[in-house]
Scaffold this motif. Structure first.
Motif, PDB file in Angstrom:
ATOM      1  N   PHE A 142      -0.543  66.873  -3.809  1.00 31.16           N
ATOM      2  CA  PHE A 142      -1.549  67.250  -4.854  1.00 31.16           C
ATOM      3  C   PHE A 142      -0.878  67.404  -6.276  1.00 31.16           C
ATOM      4  O   PHE A 142      -1.593  66.627  -7.243  1.00 31.16           O
ATOM      5  N   LYS A 143       0.231  67.806  -6.371  1.00 28.94           N
ATOM      6  CA  LYS A 143       1.012  67.931  -7.680  1.00 28.94           C
ATOM      7  C   LYS A 143       1.456  66.397  -8.044  1.00 28.94           C
ATOM      8  O   LYS A 143       1.484  66.238  -9.179  1.00 28.94           O
ATOM      9  N   LYS A 144       1.677  65.617  -7.025  1.00 28.67           N
ATOM     10  CA  LYS A 144       2.062  64.284  -7.510  1.00 28.67           C
ATOM     11  C   LYS A 144       1.109  63.471  -7.947  1.00 28.67           C
ATOM     12  O   LYS A 144       1.055  62.913  -9.090  1.00 28.67           O
ATOM     13  N   VAL A 145      -0.155  63.650  -7.638  1.00 25.24           N
ATOM     14  CA  VAL A 145      -1.269  62.971  -8.259  1.00 25.24           C
ATOM     15  C   VAL A 145      -1.602  63.594  -9.477  1.00 25.24           C
ATOM     16  O   VAL A 145      -1.972  62.951 -10.506  1.00 25.24           O
ATOM     17  N   LEU A 146      -1.720  64.909  -9.506  1.00 30.44           N
ATOM     18  CA  LEU A 146      -1.972  65.628 -10.729  1.00 30.44           C
ATOM     19  C   LEU A 146      -1.196  65.404 -11.949  1.00 30.44           C
ATOM     20  O   LEU A 146      -1.370  65.418 -12.978  1.00 30.44           O
ATOM     21  N   SER A 147       0.227  64.918 -11.477  1.00 28.80           N
ATOM     22  CA  SER A 147       1.063  64.543 -12.494  1.00 28.80           C
ATOM     23  C   SER A 147       0.687  63.634 -13.247  1.00 28.80           C
ATOM     24  O   SER A 147       1.226  62.978 -14.634  1.00 28.80           O
ATOM     25  N   ARG A 148      -0.086  62.414 -12.714  1.00 31.53           N
ATOM     26  CA  ARG A 148      -0.759  61.390 -13.251  1.00 31.53           C
ATOM     27  C   ARG A 148      -1.677  61.641 -14.458  1.00 31.53           C
ATOM     28  O   ARG A 148      -2.384  60.711 -14.965  1.00 31.53           O
ATOM     29  N   PHE A 149      -2.145  62.877 -14.499  1.00 33.82           N
ATOM     30  CA  PHE A 149      -3.166  63.375 -15.376  1.00 33.82           C
ATOM     31  C   PHE A 149      -2.539  63.898 -16.660  1.00 33.82           C
ATOM     32  O   PHE A 149      -2.043  64.962 -16.495  1.00 33.82           O
ATOM     33  N   PRO A 150      -2.848  63.092 -17.817  1.00 33.48           N
ATOM     34  CA  PRO A 150      -2.113  63.788 -18.990  1.00 33.48           C
ATOM     35  C   PRO A 150      -2.892  64.864 -19.625  1.00 33.48           C
ATOM     36  O   PRO A 150      -4.032  64.935 -19.491  1.00 33.48           O
ATOM     37  N   PRO A 158      -9.305  68.424   6.899  1.00 36.68           N
ATOM     38  CA  PRO A 158      -7.933  69.191   6.348  1.00 36.68           C
ATOM     39  C   PRO A 158      -7.689  68.839   4.820  1.00 36.68           C
ATOM     40  O   PRO A 158      -8.566  68.210   4.281  1.00 36.68           O
ATOM     41  N   GLU A 159      -6.753  69.758   4.324  1.00 36.61           N
ATOM     42  CA  GLU A 159      -6.434  69.553   3.012  1.00 36.61           C
ATOM     43  C   GLU A 159      -5.366  68.994   2.827  1.00 36.61           C
ATOM     44  O   GLU A 159      -4.168  69.239   3.682  1.00 36.61           O
ATOM     45  N   PRO A 160      -4.947  68.242   1.907  1.00 37.74           N
ATOM     46  CA  PRO A 160      -3.617  67.638   1.612  1.00 37.74           C
ATOM     47  C   PRO A 160      -2.572  68.631   1.293  1.00 37.74           C
ATOM     48  O   PRO A 160      -2.996  69.726   0.820  1.00 37.74           O
ATOM     49  N   PRO A 161      -1.313  68.098   1.437  1.00 38.66           N
ATOM     50  CA  PRO A 161      -0.408  69.464   1.061  1.00 38.66           C
ATOM     51  C   PRO A 161      -0.098  69.489  -0.286  1.00 38.66           C
ATOM     52  O   PRO A 161      -0.480  68.318  -1.261  1.00 38.66           O
ATOM     53  N   PRO A 162       0.499  70.556  -0.932  1.00 37.73           N
ATOM     54  CA  PRO A 162       0.691  70.844  -2.026  1.00 37.73           C
ATOM     55  C   PRO A 162       1.419  69.694  -2.873  1.00 37.73           C
ATOM     56  O   PRO A 162       1.204  69.540  -4.069  1.00 37.73           O
ATOM     57  N   LYS A 163       2.548  69.275  -2.202  1.00 37.02           N
ATOM     58  CA  LYS A 163       3.295  68.417  -2.797  1.00 37.02           C
ATOM     59  C   LYS A 163       2.557  67.056  -3.145  1.00 37.02           C
ATOM     60  O   LYS A 163       2.836  66.624  -4.328  1.00 37.02           O
TER      61      LYS A 163
END
Ligand code: FMN
Length: 172
Positions: free
Chosen positions: A13-21, A6-11
């Motif tokens: 995904f976006k939360k983890v990506l917000s930790r990438f500067p 399964p793929e993780p939900p977009p929310k």
């Protein structure tokens, strides 16, 4: 064959990506004489020989069809003093009718507007593109490049806010 995971939900995904500067750029193009642009953090160098870069544009942005039709775009790497410019091109500021009003703009090799207000710019023709989910990856062949009028620290985006560098280079 094993079933597809399964793929993780977009929310999430976006939360983890917000930790990438990331750095912040403004991507411009010109279509039928009219300038267009948007703020883009999904920018990367791809190849040095020959020079190639990529930007990822949302398929629901107004700018994507403009870039597709014109076949060219310019990337502007923003400095810490350009946070308001980034907000303007992200369409976050109310009451801005003309995105380019008051900005020093010229053309170089392609018809894409080159903004003076940046740390550096790359003028590109679209070499190829790839549809990936809700974004399109555009590969740009760099036709001209140069420094902008600014020459300081970069503008960063991290944890959903514009930021500047907070420390000197670290010892390793
Ligand atoms: C810091 C930041 C980074 C962004 N990065 C991207 C990006 O990489 N790709 C993208 O399509 N939109 C990105 N956006 C959103 C666009 O700038 C925004 O949706 C804009 O309004 C699109 O304009 P348009 O519909 O006129 O093309 C970013 C916004 C901000 C504030």
């Amino acid at each position: 064959m094993a079933s597809t995971p399964p793929e993780p939900p977009p929310k999430a995904f976006k939360k983890v990506l917000s930790r990438f500067p990331s750095g912040v750029t403004v991507v411009t193009t010109r279509n039928q004489g009219e300038p267009h642009g948007l703020t883009v953090s999904a920018f990367s160098a791809v190849s040095a020989e020959p020079p190639r870069v990529l930007v990822c544009l949302g398929r629901d942005t107004d700018s994507l069809p403009m870039v597709r039709e014109s076949g060219c775009f310019a990337v502007h790497i923003l400095g810490r003093e350009h946070a308001r410019l980034a907000a303007r091109f992200a369409k976050m500021l109310p009451g801005v009718d003309d995105l380019f009003e008051g900005l020093a703009v010229r053309e170089e090799v392609t018809s894409a507007p080159i903004l003076s207000a940046c740390l550096g710019w790359l003028d590109c023709t679209v070499e190829s593109s790839y549809e990936v989910g809700d974004h399109t990856v555009l590969i740009g062949a760099v036709r001209a490049l140069g420094p902008g009028e600014a020459d300081g620290e970069p503008l960063l985006y991290f944890n959903r806010a514009f930021r500047s560098l907070a420390s000197d280079p670290l010892d390793v």
